[in-house]
Design a protein around this motif. Structure first.
Motif, mmCIF file in Angstrom:
data_model
loop_
_atom_site.group_PDB
_atom_site.id
_atom_site.type_symbol
_atom_site.label_atom_id
_atom_site.label_comp_id
_atom_site.label_asym_id
_atom_site.label_seq_id
_atom_site.Cartn_x
_atom_site.Cartn_y
_atom_site.Cartn_z
ATOM 1 N N ARG A 50 0.833 -1.203 0.000
ATOM 2 C CA ARG A 50 0.000 0.000 0.000
ATOM 3 C C ARG A 50 0.871 1.258 0.000
ATOM 4 O O ARG A 50 0.535 2.262 -0.620
ATOM 5 N N SER A 51 1.977 1.203 0.702
ATOM 6 C CA SER A 51 2.854 2.374 0.728
ATOM 7 C C SER A 51 3.453 2.630 -0.646
ATOM 8 O O SER A 51 3.697 3.776 -1.030
ATOM 9 N N GLU A 52 3.707 1.559 -1.408
ATOM 10 C CA GLU A 52 4.209 1.726 -2.775
ATOM 11 C C GLU A 52 3.170 2.440 -3.640
ATOM 12 O O GLU A 52 3.501 3.258 -4.488
ATOM 13 N N LEU A 53 1.897 2.147 -3.397
ATOM 14 C CA LEU A 53 0.833 2.775 -4.174
ATOM 15 C C LEU A 53 0.775 4.281 -3.950
ATOM 16 O O LEU A 53 0.408 5.044 -4.843
ATOM 17 N N GLU A 54 1.140 4.699 -2.761
ATOM 18 C CA GLU A 54 1.097 6.126 -2.444
ATOM 19 C C GLU A 54 2.070 6.929 -3.302
ATOM 20 O O GLU A 54 1.912 8.141 -3.460
ATOM 21 N N ASN A 55 3.070 6.263 -3.854
ATOM 22 C CA ASN A 55 4.048 6.946 -4.701
ATOM 23 C C ASN A 55 3.578 7.105 -6.146
ATOM 24 O O ASN A 55 4.289 7.677 -6.968
ATOM 25 N N LEU A 56 2.393 6.574 -6.448
ATOM 26 C CA LEU A 56 1.849 6.676 -7.801
ATOM 27 C C LEU A 56 0.829 7.805 -7.849
ATOM 28 O O LEU A 56 -0.034 7.916 -6.976
ATOM 29 N N ASP A 57 0.922 8.632 -8.889
ATOM 30 C CA ASP A 57 0.008 9.762 -8.998
ATOM 31 C C ASP A 57 -1.119 9.511 -9.994
ATOM 32 O O ASP A 57 -1.884 10.414 -10.319
ATOM 33 N N LEU A 71 5.000 -5.850 -6.994
ATOM 34 C CA LEU A 71 5.942 -5.759 -8.114
ATOM 35 C C LEU A 71 5.454 -4.727 -9.129
ATOM 36 O O LEU A 71 6.215 -3.866 -9.578
ATOM 37 N N TRP A 72 4.168 -4.826 -9.472
ATOM 38 C CA TRP A 72 3.576 -3.916 -10.449
ATOM 39 C C TRP A 72 3.640 -2.468 -9.962
ATOM 40 O O TRP A 72 3.999 -1.553 -10.707
ATOM 41 N N ALA A 73 3.313 -2.269 -8.697
ATOM 42 C CA ALA A 73 3.332 -0.917 -8.137
ATOM 43 C C ALA A 73 4.729 -0.300 -8.219
ATOM 44 O O ALA A 73 4.890 0.887 -8.526
ATOM 45 N N LYS A 74 5.736 -1.092 -7.956
ATOM 46 C CA LYS A 74 7.109 -0.573 -8.017
ATOM 47 C C LYS A 74 7.519 -0.266 -9.452
ATOM 48 O O LYS A 74 8.232 0.708 -9.711
ATOM 49 N N LEU A 75 7.086 -1.081 -10.397
ATOM 50 C CA LEU A 75 7.394 -0.813 -11.799
ATOM 51 C C LEU A 75 6.760 0.494 -12.268
ATOM 52 O O LEU A 75 7.376 1.284 -12.984
ATOM 53 N N GLU A 76 5.528 0.735 -11.851
ATOM 54 C CA GLU A 76 4.806 1.920 -12.306
ATOM 55 C C GLU A 76 5.442 3.217 -11.820
ATOM 56 O O GLU A 76 5.180 4.285 -12.375
ATOM 57 N N GLN A 77 6.293 3.150 -10.806
ATOM 58 C CA GLN A 77 6.985 4.352 -10.344
ATOM 59 C C GLN A 77 7.906 4.914 -11.425
ATOM 60 O O GLN A 77 8.266 6.097 -11.400
ATOM 61 N N PRO A 90 -4.516 7.623 -10.425
ATOM 62 C CA PRO A 90 -5.544 6.857 -9.703
ATOM 63 C C PRO A 90 -6.062 5.651 -10.476
ATOM 64 O O PRO A 90 -6.488 4.663 -9.869
ATOM 65 N N VAL A 91 -6.028 5.724 -11.809
ATOM 66 C CA VAL A 91 -6.475 4.579 -12.615
ATOM 67 C C VAL A 91 -5.536 3.395 -12.405
ATOM 68 O O VAL A 91 -5.977 2.252 -12.230
ATOM 69 N N VAL A 92 -4.234 3.667 -12.404
ATOM 70 C CA VAL A 92 -3.251 2.607 -12.164
ATOM 71 C C VAL A 92 -3.382 2.066 -10.749
ATOM 72 O O VAL A 92 -3.352 0.844 -10.520
ATOM 73 N N GLN A 93 -3.549 2.949 -9.779
ATOM 74 C CA GLN A 93 -3.728 2.515 -8.391
ATOM 75 C C GLN A 93 -4.908 1.560 -8.258
ATOM 76 O O GLN A 93 -4.811 0.502 -7.628
ATOM 77 N N LYS A 94 -6.018 1.956 -8.859
ATOM 78 C CA LYS A 94 -7.237 1.143 -8.794
ATOM 79 C C LYS A 94 -7.018 -0.222 -9.434
ATOM 80 O O LYS A 94 -7.480 -1.253 -8.929
#
Length: 464
Positions: free
Chosen positions: A5-12, A110-116, A14-18
């Motif tokens: 969840r903390s990795e998700l906070e680094n993504l701006d 893994l996906w969340a970290k890649l999206e950064q 919202p579509v990717v987060q969802k």
């Protein structure tokens, strides 16, 4: 899960987060036995998560649109491979990078970290529009009418998460070639775009020759010509209309007959094009002007030289002859990297990235023969670049030659594999290099190996 969840906070976005949260939730429901396995399989595949031959392990396919990535992205993927997988980066014939031996439960993180670093898994697998590929020499090819990279990028962006291509009867593949030499292999794709110019009213107009309905697999079919010249602003509307036709009329019950090539065989190309014209009337996008959002390549700030020396002058000359060629930009050279089986471990990827930033543009292209191409290398830098690549064991001559063999994953990791294509490829390359070194400079004869009839190794278009 807190770390995820903390990795998700680094993504701006919202579509990717969802999207990532949805994958995590579905994995949890699957673990609890509350979702149909086939439905879950379809969901994870559309997010680049593919069941591996080894029970409990996943192959994660990372989408690299038209093969273009920065050094920062390469290093991010390398770190991901080390942290979540087996530490290997596997380049594919569709310009993707695959990471193996990943736990299903860790794929959302893994996906969340890649999206950064703006890297996605979305629609890398499944019954979707797969990775949009392009000639790896696009933008530097002396024969090209214009650079197709911005067009491939625009098409990728337009159709990513587009409802029209989320749950089709089967996968769909699109390529861009840089010239009539067809280095993007349009004839094996569902849609292949080849750039063309023509003069109208005294002005030069851009467009594409369009090929449709090609494919490999157990029943290879060459693409047929849909247009001699399609204006550039009609590229995306035509693609959307064609996807709607495939989605509406394509086979859904018999998986073996569910590719677009079989729909053309069944009803004919004239009827397909008639249906496309009907669909185009209903599109909200009747014209789409592509803007180049890629920017200019970032080049090294100054000319530097390596402290490493060349120990084998003959090998350097062979490398220079087979792996280096002049770009259309005067004074610059492209350098090809031959990778056996397309494999590179994560530590080497980091070191390779450092070398790229010293001598080339920050614009690496994954190639359709499982290698890499570097761009905008100065002639004065070639010897230093070679010396540093050689220190990494990445300066083998013979890129795209008889000694540069393509092979799919085969029985190493693939559930469908029935033969060990990777080991055969390595053995053959070894034999060629030791016993038939003259073939290292041969570009007329190509060897490709598939571990099953599905032709991921593209054996159907090989000499052998």
């Amino acid at each position: 899960m807190q770390s995820f969840r903390s990795e998700l906070e680094n993504l701006d976005n919202p579509v990717v987060q969802k999207d990532i949260i949805a994958l995590a939730d579905k994995i949890q429901i699957f673990r609890e036995g509350k979702i149909d396995p086939d439905k879950f399989r379809s969901l994870r595949l559309a997010r680049g998560v593919y069941g591996q031959r080894q029970p409990g392990n996943q192959m994660v396919r990372i989408k690299i649109p038209f093969g273009k990535m920065s050094v920062k992205q390469l290093k991010r993927i390398a770190d991901i491979s080390n942290e979540f997988g087996g530490g290997n980066l596997h380049a594919t014939t569709r310009q993707d990078i695959q990471v193996h031996y990943v736990s299903l439960d860790r794929t959302p993180e893994l996906w969340a970290k890649l999206e950064q670093d703006d890297i996605t898994l979305r629609e890398a697998c499944g019954n979707t529009l797969r990775n949009v590929t392009a000639s790896p020499v696009a933008g530097i090819d002396k024969d090209e009418p214009f650079d197709v990279s911005p067009y491939a990028h625009a098409l990728f962006k337009y159709f990513l998460r587009n409802p029209v291509c989320q749950e089709m009867g089967r996968k769909f593949k699109i390529s861009f070639s840089s010239s009539e030499k067809d280095t993007g292999i349009s004839f094996i794709h569902d849609i292949g775009f080849i750039p063309k110019l023509k003069t109208e009213g005294g002005k030069e107009v851009r467009g594409f020759k369009v090929m449709i309905g090609g494919g490999l697999g157990a029943q290879p079919v060459p693409a047929q010509k849909a247009f001699d010249f399609l204006p550039e602003d009609q590229m995306i509307p035509f693609t959307e209309a064609l996807l709607r036709v495939f989605d509406r009329y394509g086979e859904r019950k018999r998986r073996m007959k569910a590719r677009f090539k079989f729909l053309i065989t069944e009803i004919g190309i004239d009827e397909v094009m008639r249906l496309v014209e009907e669909e185009r009337k209903a599109l909200s996008t009747q014209s789409y002007v592509v803007k180049n959002l890629l920017g200019q390549p970032k080049l090294p700030e100054k000319l530097v030289f390596s402290d490493k020396s060349i120990n084998d002058q003959e090998k350097y000359e062979a490398w220079r002859a087979t792996n280096v060629w002049e770009q259309k930009q005067e004074g610059f050279f492209a350098v090809s990297i031959k990778l056996p089986n397309g494999d590179m471990n994560w530590k080497k990827a980091h070191a390779f990235g450092d070398v790229v930033l010293k001598y080339a543009a920050d614009d690496i292209r994954v190639t359709v023969n499982q290698g890499y191409i570097l761009r905008f290398v100065k002639e004065e830098s070639l010897k230093s670049l070679y010396a540093e690549l050689e220190a990494l064991n990445m300066a083998d001559p013979g890129f795209n030659s008889t000694a540069d063999i393509i092979a799919c994953a085969g029985t190493d990791t693939c559930n469908l594999g029935i033969s060990n294509s990777t080991r055969v490829a390595l053995e053959l390359e070894n034999v060629i290099e030791k016993e038939y070194p003259e073939l290292i400079k041969n570009n007329d004869l190509h060897i490709k190996i598939s571990g099953c009839p599905n032709s991921c190794g593209q054996h159907a278009i090989a000499s052998i």
